[in-house]
Design an enzyme around this catalytic site. Structure first.
Site, PDB file in Angstrom:
ATOM      1  N   GLU A 132      32.435  28.309  14.273  1.00 48.21           N
ATOM      2  CA  GLU A 132      32.098  29.379  13.332  1.00 48.21           C
ATOM      3  C   GLU A 132      31.355  28.821  12.112  1.00 48.21           C
ATOM      4  OE1 GLU A 132      34.972  32.789  12.926  1.00 48.21           O
ATOM      5  OE2 GLU A 132      36.353  31.177  13.471  1.00 48.21           O
ATOM      6  N   HIS A 133      30.354  28.000  12.359  1.00 45.78           N
ATOM      7  CA  HIS A 133      29.545  27.467  11.266  1.00 45.78           C
ATOM      8  C   HIS A 133      28.214  26.978  11.830  1.00 45.78           C
ATOM      9  CE1 HIS A 133      31.919  23.834  12.589  1.00 45.78           C
ATOM     10  NE2 HIS A 133      30.687  23.357  12.661  1.00 45.78           N
ATOM     11  N   ALA A 134      27.318  26.654  10.937  1.00 50.75           N
ATOM     12  CA  ALA A 134      26.054  26.008  11.294  1.00 50.75           C
ATOM     13  C   ALA A 134      25.929  24.737  10.455  1.00 50.75           C
ATOM     14  CB  ALA A 134      24.873  26.938  11.040  1.00 50.75           C
TER      15      ALA A 134
END
Length: 383
Positions: free
Chosen positions: A294-296
């Site tokens: 749930e991130h970049a």
């Protein structure tokens, strides 16, 4: 012809009947049955009919078969049996009977606030929001555009409530754009429900909900993702090599050898991995309903290899999303910088290996999806 156009342009100062709804550029082809003199006089008649709001009527010489009417924004509607104290209400919003809205609340345009809704002071509601009957919107709630809140949804803003005791600041609960919350769901304080997410009826939401996720149950757990996004990739034959359609990800084939003695997976860093590896870590023993990632990353490349079991990966480049099941160790998924990714639906025995191009740096992470979209679309980050 000149007289008709002159009279039509005089309609710039004309007045529109108040029962017309706002919709820029409404066309009335049926009015072509009127004689030319009657069509030319129509703007003046509208102006004399209602002196409350400006309108623009334009008869086109190029398209004489159409009469184009440009209408101003419709003012908000407040039912006389409601108690609305705030002046901060956008045009076209409708607030129905037995609602109470306190003086500092902010409500956007074209919202529909159904009967028996209470809205406290420190509340921001965006445009085109629907709030059904029996909902209380407490201090600290932030509702973005195009959100649907079903009947009798319960929001909370204090994790440790006591009678006549008030915290200095209430927890901020955020409902991101396009999310939907089903009837009688309960949202605990400080929760963020991601863009386009779907909360099932009666769900008890105790943790943040990822963008486009579908959650249900008590406690709420992810059961899938909304149909509008992502695009699932069908299962592949055992001999096939997967491919990605979207930009920001690609697959890497590793070397696997199997015989009666078992299986061996070989990874030659310079040959197989398309970036220098500075870090490696493993993810295991993850409950199947939990979501990781749930991130970049701003600069870091990652290669995901499921050594055992299976993991579902969802990737998003800001304009499109795809979903894959990693269940063969010879197929590695390369996640490029500025690609949002999440891993979920881990099997009980899943072991996920991750090769990274950079050492751990918290500043390289983008953990807020709305911030990620802003960075991607505005190009404010340099890779």
């Amino acid at each position: 012809m000149r007289l008709r156009n002159l009279v039509a342009w005089l309609g710039l100062a004309g007045i529109l009947m108040p029962f017309f709804f706002y919709a820029p550029g409404i066309r009335f082809p049926g009015l072509t049955t009127l004689p030319p003199v009657a069509r030319a006089a129509l703007p003046i008649w509208l102006g004399l009919r209602s002196p409350s709001s400006l309108s623009l009527l334009f008869v086109s010489d190029l398209m004489p078969e159409n009469l184009v009417l440009y209408l101003p924004p419709m003012p908000h509607l407040i039912h006389p049996l409601s108690d609305v104290q705030t002046p901060n209400i956008g045009g076209g919003t409708r607030i129905w009977q037995f609602c109470v809205v306190l003086k500092n609340a902010k409500i956007g345009s074209d919202c529909n606030i159904c009967s028996h809704v209470f809205v406290e002071n420190d509340v921001i509601i965006g445009d085109r929001v629907t709030i059904k009957c029996g909902v209380q919107i407490w201090d600290g709630l932030r509702i973005a555009d195009d959100v649907f809140v079903g009947p009798n949804v319960t929001f909370t803003n204090d994790p440790f409530p006591r009678s006549l005791q008030h915290p200095d600041k209430y927890a901020i609960t955020t409902i991101q754009r396009g999310a939907s919350i089903g009837a009688s769901a309960t949202i605990l304080p400080g929760i963020s429900i991601g863009r386009g997410a779907m909360v099932g009826a009666g769900a008890m939401v105790t943790r943040d909900v990822p963008p486009y996720a579908i959650v249900r149950g008590n406690p709420a757990r992810i059961s899938g993702y909304t149909q509008e996004q992502p695009t699932p990739v069908p299962p592949l034959p055992l001999t096939a090599f997967p491919t990605a359609q979207m930009k920001g990800v690609d697959f890497v084939r590793l070397t696997k050898a199997s015989d009666l003695r078992g299986s061996l997976l070989a990874v030659e860093l310079a040959k197989h991995i398309p970036f220098p590896v500075k870090r490696m870590f493993y993810v295991m023993n993850v409950p199947s309903h939990h979501v990781r990632g749930e991130h970049a990353h701003i600069q870091c490349h990652q290669l995901l290899v499921c050594l055992q079991g299976s993991v579902t990966v969802t990737a998003d480049n800001g304009t499109s999303r795809e979903e894959w099941v990693l269940d063969r160790p010879e197929n590695g998924l390369h996640i490029l910088p500025l690609t949002w990714a999440a891993q979920w639906r881990y099997s009980d025995n899943a072991v996920l290996a991750v090769f990274a191009s950079h050492s751990y740096d918290s500043a390289d992470y983008i953990r807020d999806y709305e911030e990620y979209l802003k960075i991607v679309h505005e190009g404010s980050c340099k890779v």
